[in-house]
Design a protein around this motif. Structure first.
Motif, PDB file in Angstrom:
ATOM      1  N   GLY A 105     -63.412 -20.262 -48.244  1.00  0.00           N
ATOM      2  CA  GLY A 105     -63.349 -18.960 -47.731  1.00  0.00           C
ATOM      3  C   GLY A 105     -62.656 -18.157 -48.517  1.00  0.00           C
ATOM      4  N   ARG A 106     -63.091 -16.836 -48.409  1.00  0.00           N
ATOM      5  CA  ARG A 106     -62.570 -15.925 -49.338  1.00  0.00           C
ATOM      6  C   ARG A 106     -61.125 -15.526 -49.050  1.00  0.00           C
ATOM      7  N   SER A 107     -60.591 -15.764 -47.900  1.00  0.00           N
ATOM      8  CA  SER A 107     -59.227 -15.444 -47.398  1.00  0.00           C
ATOM      9  C   SER A 107     -58.428 -16.449 -48.090  1.00  0.00           C
ATOM     10  N   LEU A 108     -58.730 -17.512 -48.784  1.00  0.00           N
ATOM     11  CA  LEU A 108     -57.896 -18.597 -49.157  1.00  0.00           C
ATOM     12  C   LEU A 108     -57.194 -17.913 -50.575  1.00  0.00           C
ATOM     13  N   PRO A 109     -55.923 -18.074 -50.609  1.00  0.00           N
ATOM     14  CA  PRO A 109     -55.175 -17.462 -51.740  1.00  0.00           C
ATOM     15  C   PRO A 109     -55.438 -17.918 -52.892  1.00  0.00           C
ATOM     16  N   ARG A 110     -55.983 -19.205 -53.097  1.00  0.00           N
ATOM     17  CA  ARG A 110     -56.015 -19.828 -54.452  1.00  0.00           C
ATOM     18  C   ARG A 110     -57.172 -20.932 -54.503  1.00  0.00           C
ATOM     19  N   ASN A 111     -57.769 -21.268 -55.505  1.00  0.00           N
ATOM     20  CA  ASN A 111     -58.356 -22.578 -55.581  1.00  0.00           C
ATOM     21  C   ASN A 111     -57.440 -23.632 -56.110  1.00  0.00           C
ATOM     22  N   GLU A 112     -57.651 -24.920 -55.336  1.00  0.00           N
ATOM     23  CA  GLU A 112     -56.770 -25.921 -55.872  1.00  0.00           C
ATOM     24  C   GLU A 112     -57.158 -27.225 -55.301  1.00  0.00           C
ATOM     25  N   SER A 113     -56.750 -28.420 -55.798  1.00  0.00           N
ATOM     26  CA  SER A 113     -57.179 -29.797 -55.237  1.00  0.00           C
ATOM     27  C   SER A 113     -56.168 -30.754 -55.500  1.00  0.00           C
ATOM     28  N   CYS A 114     -56.265 -31.890 -54.715  1.00  0.00           N
ATOM     29  CA  CYS A 114     -55.315 -33.068 -55.098  1.00  0.00           C
ATOM     30  C   CYS A 114     -55.728 -33.616 -56.418  1.00  0.00           C
ATOM     31  N   ALA A 115     -54.927 -34.120 -57.086  1.00  0.00           N
ATOM     32  CA  ALA A 115     -55.253 -35.146 -58.201  1.00  0.00           C
ATOM     33  C   ALA A 115     -55.667 -36.581 -57.574  1.00  0.00           C
ATOM     34  N   GLY A 116     -57.038 -36.730 -57.597  1.00  0.00           N
ATOM     35  CA  GLY A 116     -57.574 -38.159 -57.394  1.00  0.00           C
ATOM     36  C   GLY A 116     -57.087 -38.595 -56.126  1.00  0.00           C
TER      37      GLY A 116
END
Length: 248
Positions: A105-116
């Motif tokens: 979603g465009r409203s999410l403040p950032r791109n992020e992911s858990c590490a593995g």
């Protein structure tokens, strides 16, 4: 001021529990220690999935089918191109049992992911993506965040990286645009990883896991553009991380 595409990792609330889950998932994740004195020893726990695993990918909130397809197709390049002993499978929306759960979603403040395997300790989403097909950074962001989800580290923090950072310029940009503290800049960008327990190839400035580094963030004539394609070393890493036979 250069526009930042930097993201911070999505971390579980209980890192010790996450480490236990990592070792249960893959015994090869057991910590390795470094340091001449015990009190200074640094324990590194890998976060790689068990080779041969099929990881389910579920999208939360039932996003547009074309968006899901584009993200999944792009992310799958990590495994289809490398031939690593791991697979991704698209699950139904809002599947709580999926190992990778993506909110878009465009409203999410950032791109992020858990590490593995940190994803195993997360109660809800394990990845956030606010990009869409057609964005200049779409391929970079999707490949970068799914690289983290498969256990790849930041390449700009490689032990052999010698980036001539202009620390004050980076701190100012990150604080102004993303609200990062100086310590967050040091931890997530500047500091190189301890050369222990890491599964890696040689430093690769062309890696999709490398942050773009504009000229304004360095001293001298040094910069890295937006890497939007998997490099040969990216693919080699994935084959080493997920072999078909255990190393002897």
């Amino acid at each position: 001021m250069p526009e930042l595409i930097f993201s911070r990792p999505l971390k579980p609330a209980d890192p010790h529990f996450a480490e236990q889950l990592a070792r249960l998932e893959n015994p090869g994740n057991s910590p390795t220690r470094s340091g001449g004195r015990q009190k200074r020893a640094l324990a590194i726990t890998r976060k790689l999935w068990r080779p041969g695993r099929t990881l389910k990918v579920s999208f939360l909130g039932s996003p547009d089918a074309a968006l899901k397809s584009a993200i999944f197709r792009t992310a799958s390049q990590w495994l289809t191109r490398s031939g690593a002993n791991l697979a991704l499978a698209l699950s139904t929306d809002n599947d709580p049992r999926a190992q990778i759960r993506v909110r878009t979603g465009r409203s999410l403040p950032r791109n992020e992911s858990c590490a593995g395997t940190d994803a195993l300790a997360m109660p809800a989403e394990t990845m956030n993506l606010n990009v869409e097909p057609g964005d200049a950074a779409f391929e970079h962001v999707v490949l970068h965040e799914f690289g983290h989800a498969l256990g790849a580290e930041h390449e700009h923090q490689h032990p052999e990286a010698s980036i001539p950072w202009n620390v004050e310029a980076v701190v100012h940009a990150a604080a102004t645009q993303s609200g990062w503290t100086r310590q967050q800049v040091i931890d997530e960008m500047i500091a190189r990883q301890a050369d222990v327990g890491l599964l890696r190839t040689q430093y690769d400035p062309g890696s999709v896991m490398h942050y773009p580094v504009p000229q304004a963030f360095t001293h001298g004539d040094w910069e890295i553009g937006l890497n939007s394609h998997l490099s040969e070393k990216d693919l080699a890493f994935m084959r080493r991380a997920y072999p078909f036979q255990a190393a002897t």
